[in-house]
Design an enzyme around this catalytic site. Structure first.
Site, PDB file in Angstrom:
ATOM      1  N   PRO A  34      39.766 -42.573 -23.758  1.00  0.00           N
ATOM      2  CA  PRO A  34      40.700 -43.661 -24.083  1.00  0.00           C
ATOM      3  C   PRO A  34      40.867 -43.822 -25.587  1.00  0.00           C
ATOM      4  O   PRO A  34      39.934 -43.554 -26.361  1.00  0.00           O
ATOM      5  CB  PRO A  34      40.020 -44.905 -23.477  1.00  0.00           C
ATOM      6  CG  PRO A  34      39.021 -44.376 -22.502  1.00  0.00           C
ATOM      7  CD  PRO A  34      38.574 -43.060 -23.038  1.00  0.00           C
ATOM      8  N   ASP A  35      42.056 -44.255 -25.995  1.00  0.00           N
ATOM      9  CA  ASP A  35      42.238 -44.583 -27.407  1.00  0.00           C
ATOM     10  C   ASP A  35      41.793 -46.022 -27.628  1.00  0.00           C
ATOM     11  O   ASP A  35      41.148 -46.635 -26.788  1.00  0.00           O
ATOM     12  CB  ASP A  35      43.675 -44.330 -27.866  1.00  0.00           C
ATOM     13  CG  ASP A  35      44.680 -45.222 -27.163  1.00  0.00           C
ATOM     14  OD1 ASP A  35      44.271 -46.139 -26.432  1.00  0.00           O
ATOM     15  OD2 ASP A  35      45.893 -45.007 -27.354  1.00  0.00           O
ATOM     16  N   PHE A  36      42.131 -46.577 -28.789  1.00  0.00           N
ATOM     17  CA  PHE A  36      41.612 -47.898 -29.129  1.00  0.00           C
ATOM     18  C   PHE A  36      42.604 -49.025 -28.852  1.00  0.00           C
ATOM     19  O   PHE A  36      42.261 -50.020 -28.237  1.00  0.00           O
ATOM     20  CB  PHE A  36      41.215 -47.932 -30.614  1.00  0.00           C
ATOM     21  CG  PHE A  36      39.988 -47.116 -30.894  1.00  0.00           C
ATOM     22  CD1 PHE A  36      38.739 -47.704 -30.902  1.00  0.00           C
ATOM     23  CD2 PHE A  36      40.078 -45.760 -31.135  1.00  0.00           C
ATOM     24  CE1 PHE A  36      37.592 -46.964 -31.148  1.00  0.00           C
ATOM     25  CE2 PHE A  36      38.947 -45.003 -31.379  1.00  0.00           C
ATOM     26  CZ  PHE A  36      37.704 -45.600 -31.398  1.00  0.00           C
ATOM     27  N   ARG A  37      43.852 -48.868 -29.310  1.00  0.00           N
ATOM     28  CA  ARG A  37      44.736 -50.026 -29.383  1.00  0.00           C
ATOM     29  C   ARG A  37      45.863 -50.068 -28.367  1.00  0.00           C
ATOM     30  O   ARG A  37      46.556 -51.066 -28.263  1.00  0.00           O
ATOM     31  CB  ARG A  37      45.319 -50.129 -30.805  1.00  0.00           C
ATOM     32  CG  ARG A  37      44.257 -50.498 -31.823  1.00  0.00           C
ATOM     33  CD  ARG A  37      44.740 -50.389 -33.258  1.00  0.00           C
ATOM     34  NE  ARG A  37      43.704 -50.853 -34.161  1.00  0.00           N
ATOM     35  CZ  ARG A  37      42.662 -50.138 -34.535  1.00  0.00           C
ATOM     36  NH1 ARG A  37      42.526 -48.899 -34.103  1.00  0.00           N
ATOM     37  NH2 ARG A  37      41.748 -50.635 -35.359  1.00  0.00           N
ATOM     38  N   ASN A 108      38.754 -38.871 -35.070  1.00  0.00           N
ATOM     39  CA  ASN A 108      37.998 -38.876 -33.824  1.00  0.00           C
ATOM     40  C   ASN A 108      36.546 -38.475 -34.057  1.00  0.00           C
ATOM     41  O   ASN A 108      36.220 -37.760 -35.009  1.00  0.00           O
ATOM     42  CB  ASN A 108      38.633 -37.943 -32.804  1.00  0.00           C
ATOM     43  CG  ASN A 108      40.003 -38.435 -32.361  1.00  0.00           C
ATOM     44  OD1 ASN A 108      40.343 -39.599 -32.567  1.00  0.00           O
ATOM     45  ND2 ASN A 108      40.786 -37.561 -31.761  1.00  0.00           N
ATOM     46  N   ASP A 110      34.674 -37.207 -31.294  1.00  0.00           N
ATOM     47  CA  ASP A 110      34.300 -36.586 -30.021  1.00  0.00           C
ATOM     48  C   ASP A 110      33.915 -35.113 -30.106  1.00  0.00           C
ATOM     49  O   ASP A 110      33.396 -34.552 -29.146  1.00  0.00           O
ATOM     50  CB  ASP A 110      35.423 -36.760 -28.991  1.00  0.00           C
ATOM     51  CG  ASP A 110      36.784 -36.305 -29.514  1.00  0.00           C
ATOM     52  OD1 ASP A 110      36.882 -35.214 -30.112  1.00  0.00           O
ATOM     53  OD2 ASP A 110      37.764 -37.063 -29.342  1.00  0.00           O
ATOM     54  N   HIS A 125      35.470 -40.105 -39.702  1.00  0.00           N
ATOM     55  CA  HIS A 125      34.681 -41.176 -39.097  1.00  0.00           C
ATOM     56  C   HIS A 125      33.388 -40.668 -38.472  1.00  0.00           C
ATOM     57  O   HIS A 125      32.733 -41.386 -37.715  1.00  0.00           O
ATOM     58  CB  HIS A 125      35.504 -41.926 -38.049  1.00  0.00           C
ATOM     59  CG  HIS A 125      36.632 -42.713 -38.634  1.00  0.00           C
ATOM     60  ND1 HIS A 125      37.791 -43.010 -37.941  1.00  0.00           N
ATOM     61  CD2 HIS A 125      36.794 -43.252 -39.867  1.00  0.00           C
ATOM     62  CE1 HIS A 125      38.614 -43.701 -38.735  1.00  0.00           C
ATOM     63  NE2 HIS A 125      38.022 -43.853 -39.896  1.00  0.00           N
TER      64      HIS A 125
END
Length: 250
Positions: A34-37, A108, A110, A125
């Site tokens: 899933p993304d964030f916003r 990302n 991941d 990040h």
């Protein structure tokens, strides 16, 4: 006949000498992360299980003050070890292998770009795949923080392990930022994908591009839409797959 987005992008890739990709959470949504916003994303999901907003639980202060709850949230919402690269990850790896793409700059955490075969990945990040002891600095892989212990600790000294991800309240890695700026300044084609371009200072990197073409792939509007030479709102995976076919990387 008017060319579609994939045809235009494939043509620009053929012409380019140095490509740089800048991506966000939307790059991995088609891999099941899933993304964030967006609707259904991390910040939109129900918080019945956790009494604090995600922004609070992903802060440096929360990590050190509420470590057990941090890890409960982190393990359940931030880590997807079974996820596999999608067509966009594979296209970028192909482009790097062909000598066209100089760097992937990603927000990302991941590790899917590396899993697809990309080597020069600048993770602004950090990454869930790297972890370190907060006491002695000993490093660990993802498995070490995904075990049964509520709070993972160092096997050598017993210190608490911390993921190598940038939490709210922490600074970005200056070396990664400098390398990102250099890659962007040298590029003649910049592909931006799956990011709202609202998280600073990472998003401001896009404004440093002065090369030939800027292609922006995102389902929702961004502050940089007016700067893009090509704006694509359809599925990134579908576009990437078509570009790969047009470039005969299959």
């Amino acid at each position: 006949m008017t060319k579609d987005s994939a045809e235009v992008l494939a043509e620009w890739i053929r012409q380019a000498r140095k490509i740089v990709f800048f991506g966000g959470a939307g790059t991995s949504t088609e891999s099941g992360i899933p993304d964030f916003r967006s609707a259904g994303g991390l910040y939109d999901s129900g918080q019945d299980e956790f009494p604090y907003p995600p922004e609070d639980m992903l802060s440096r202060e929360f990590f050190y003050g509420e470590t057990e709850m941090f890890y409960r949230f982190y393990r359940s919402r931030m880590v997807y070890p079974q996820a596999e690269p999608n067509p966009m990850h594979r296209l970028l790896a192909d482009l790097e292998n062909s000598g066209k793409l100089n760097a992937v700059i990603t927000q990302n955490i991941d590790g899917l770009h590396q899993k697809a075969g990309s080597r020069n990945v600048l993770e602004v990040h950090g990454s869930v795949l790297r972890n370190a002891c907060t006491s002695c600095g000993e490093t660990y892989d993802l498995h070490a923080v995904m075990g049964a212990a509520a709070i993972p600790v160092c096997r050598k000294c017993g210190g608490v392990l911390k993921p190598d991800v940038v939490l709210y309240g922490e600074m970005l890695d200056s070396a990664v930022l400098e390398a990102s700026v250099q890659a962007i300044e040298e590029a003649d084609l910049m592909i931006v994908g799956g990011t709202s371009l609202t998280v600073q200072p990472a998003a401001s990197l896009v404004g440093m591009f002065t090369g030939g073409h800027l292609a922006l792939l995102n389902r929702t509007p961004t502050p940089y839409d007016s700067h893009a030479d090509l704006l694509v709102t359809e599925s990134m995976g579908a576009v990437a797959e078509r570009v790969r076919k047009l470039l005969e990387y299959i």
